[in-house]
Scaffold this active site. Structure first.
Site, mmCIF file in Angstrom:
data_model
loop_
_atom_site.group_PDB
_atom_site.id
_atom_site.type_symbol
_atom_site.label_atom_id
_atom_site.label_comp_id
_atom_site.label_asym_id
_atom_site.label_seq_id
_atom_site.Cartn_x
_atom_site.Cartn_y
_atom_site.Cartn_z
ATOM 1 N N ARG A 8 0.855 -1.177 0.000
ATOM 2 C CA ARG A 8 0.000 0.000 0.000
ATOM 3 C C ARG A 8 0.892 1.228 0.000
ATOM 4 O O ARG A 8 2.038 1.182 0.453
ATOM 5 C CB ARG A 8 -0.932 0.028 1.220
ATOM 6 N N SER A 189 5.198 6.406 -2.549
ATOM 7 C CA SER A 189 6.238 5.847 -3.434
ATOM 8 C C SER A 189 7.492 5.416 -2.686
ATOM 9 O O SER A 189 8.577 5.352 -3.266
ATOM 10 C CB SER A 189 6.604 6.851 -4.537
ATOM 11 N N ARG A 190 7.346 5.128 -1.403
ATOM 12 C CA ARG A 190 8.455 4.639 -0.576
ATOM 13 C C ARG A 190 9.573 5.669 -0.404
ATOM 14 O O ARG A 190 10.687 5.326 -0.002
ATOM 15 C CB ARG A 190 9.051 3.332 -1.145
ATOM 16 N N VAL A 191 9.283 6.925 -0.682
ATOM 17 C CA VAL A 191 10.275 7.984 -0.466
ATOM 18 C C VAL A 191 9.986 8.572 0.922
ATOM 19 O O VAL A 191 9.448 9.680 1.065
ATOM 20 C CB VAL A 191 10.214 9.056 -1.573
#
Length: 211
Positions: A8, A189-191
């Protein structure tokens, strides 16, 4: 089952250095209060990572019972695996995952036993059934059956029927004295946003880390 498709995105506001307290304990307190007020169950549940003298790691979930400028405390049986590992290697890592808020906190440091009077004060505050459970369990030892444990508990209930349950000499608290804390805020976005507090020469230094 394709576990690679289980994901997610973390839709949450970012974390900036200007929003952080200079003291990591105050920052932890802010996040802890926000997590508790959000309705997260078991908000004080945390992963406790230890390692044996030869470096073999192990992890389990324990409950955070207090925190202040001195450190973070939890309680356990001194005969347990975690206690044996802390005796051989008095260092630990804690992880508090508040995933509903897309947050987690990692704490690393040295570990020492709490004074006996502090363990007594906490033990006295526990429900009587939990006090008896501490006496009944030889934590981490092999158990031949559930019935053996329940019989031991019933015997203890009879033994202490008309008196207070004393603090076992094999049970008490530990204090994790932090030298590093990391505050992690999930982002799209996993940033992610990550900030590290590290204790150097008695002063806390704050750095942003790559996600």
């Amino acid at each position: 089952m394709n576990l690679g498709q289980l994901r997610r995105d973390f839709e949450s506001a970012g974390l900036e250095r200007t929003a952080l307290e200079n003291d990591p304990i105050r920052q932890f307190e802010r996040w802890f209060i926000e997590a508790r007020n959000s309705g997260i169950e078991d908000v004080n549940a945390m992963g406790l990572g230890t390692a044996s003298a030869n470096g073999m790691p192990s992890v389990r979930t324990v409950l955070l019972k207090s925190f202040d400028e001195q450190g973070f405390s939890f309680f356990t049986n001194y005969g347990s695996r975690k206690a044996q590992e802390l005796s051989a290697n008095p260092r630990a890592s804690l992880l508090l995952p508040w995933l509903a808020l897309n947050r987690q906190v990692v704490i690393e440091g040295s570990v020492e036993k709490l004074p006996r009077d502090q363990s007594q004060a906490y033990f006295s505050s526990r429900p009587r059934a939990s006090q008896l459970g501490a006496w009944a369990s030889r934590q981490s030892s092999v158990l031949d059956s559930r019935e053996t444990l329940e019989e031991r508990l019933q015997a203890l209930e009879k033994h202490y029927r008309d008196e207070e349950v004393p603090l076992p000499d094999f049970w008490g608290g530990y204090l994790v004295k932090p030298r590093r804390l990391e505050f992690w805020q999930g982002r799209p976005s996993r940033v992610h946003d990550r900030f590290e507090y590290s204790l150097e020469d008695g002063q806390w230094h704050i750095r942003r880390l790559q996600p």
